[in-house]
Motif scaffolding. Structure first.
Motif: not given
Ligand code: NAD
Length: 261
Positions: A8-27
């Motif tokens: 994913l080099d050069g890509k920008v991803a928006m993740v909602t709820g990035p601070g905890t749980g699943l969102g954190q791991a995904i980010a």
């Protein structure tokens, strides 16, 4: 080479709820694969920001309460991400809440807030992101114009118990995933969902503490354990990457075999 397609080099991803749980791991997983991250958070993001920056990736925190945002506010989040990061390639609609009450007593407030965060905000944020994706003129032929990953649930497939608005929202999110895939595949946008099984996060703390529900759930999971947030990284990176360009409208279970039972 195939593994390069997952990068994913050069890509920008928006993740909602990035601070905890699943969102954190995904980010963190997306950042490990090379993406810069825009974290749309309500209360916490610092730990995730640190983990992303240690990997040499950028992290832009944007505060928003998705139970209050209008479609215009959500368009504003995407516009700000594009202005500050240059472009946006991936949206992960992860933020979500759950309310547990018997259906006979379920309140309008518990219905409305869950539907607003889990379904309405996810739809209008996807709309805002897709408007940016279709407007891009810098994407070479054959490459994806954008990736949207909705975080669905086992209750996108099953009825559940005590969680009327959650089941409605996650079943609705699966439907919207398919609808948007139908409308946006011709634009080169991939819309898919991940349906996590029973994962050890704040969301499931009451279930794991319940002396009846915890063993009943564990006994039904073929893998024999609760999922960990890190278990979602592989599916998230795949659906965010060029390796999944022919996937549209899939709801991918990552559930330790729960649905196979
Ligand atoms: P969590 O409570 O740790 O994470 C939820 C996230 O959503 C938090 O970061 C929170 O800040 C954010 N959020 C909630 N309300 C918000 C609001 N009004 N505005 C902005 N952000 C808001 O729980 P989790 O398990 O990591 O949940 C993440 C997603 O995964 C949710 O959509 C949840 O429904 C889904 N999910 C979880 C499981 C599970 O077993 N844990 C299973 C299936 C699906």
């Amino acid at each position: 080479m195939i593994l390069d397609l997952f990068r994913l080099d050069g890509k920008v991803a928006m993740v909602t709820g990035p601070g905890t749980g699943l969102g954190q791991a995904i980010a963190i997983g997306l950042a490990e694969a090379g993406a810069d991250i825009v974290g749309v958070y309500r209360e916490s993001f610092q730990e995730t920001q640190q983990a992303v920056e240690v990997l040499g990736r950028r992290f832009l925190p944007i505060q928003a309460d998705l139970s209050q945002t209008t479609p215009g506010d959500l368009q504003g989040l995407v516009d700000r991400a594009v202005t500050e990061m240059g472009h946006l390639d991936i949206l992960v609609n992860n933020a979500g809440i759950i309310r547990r009450t018997p259906a006979l007593e379920f309140s309008e407030a518990d219905w409305d807030e869950v539907m607003q965060v889990n379904l309405k905000s996810a739809f209008f944020l996807a709309q805002a992101a897709a408007r940016h994706f279709v407007s891009r003129t810098d994407i070479p032929e054959g490459r994806s114009r954008g990736k949207i990953i909705n975080i669905a649930s086992m209750l996108s497939f099953q009825g559940g118990i005590l969680v009327a608005s959650y089941t409605a929202s996650k079943s609705g999110l699966a439907g919207i995933t398919r609808l948007l895939a139908n409308e946006w595949a011709p634009h080169g946008i991939n819309v898919n969902a991940i349906a996590p099984g029973y994962m050890a996060t704040r969301n499931t703390e009451p279930l794991r503490r319940d002396p009846q529900r915890n063993p009943a759930i564990l006994a039904r999971i073929p893998a024999g354990r609760w999922g960990e947030p890190e278990d979602l990284k592989g599916a998230a990176v795949f659906l965010a990457s060029e390796a999944s360009n022919y996937m549209h409208g899939a709801i991918v279970p990552v559930d330790g075999g729960w649905l196979a039972r």
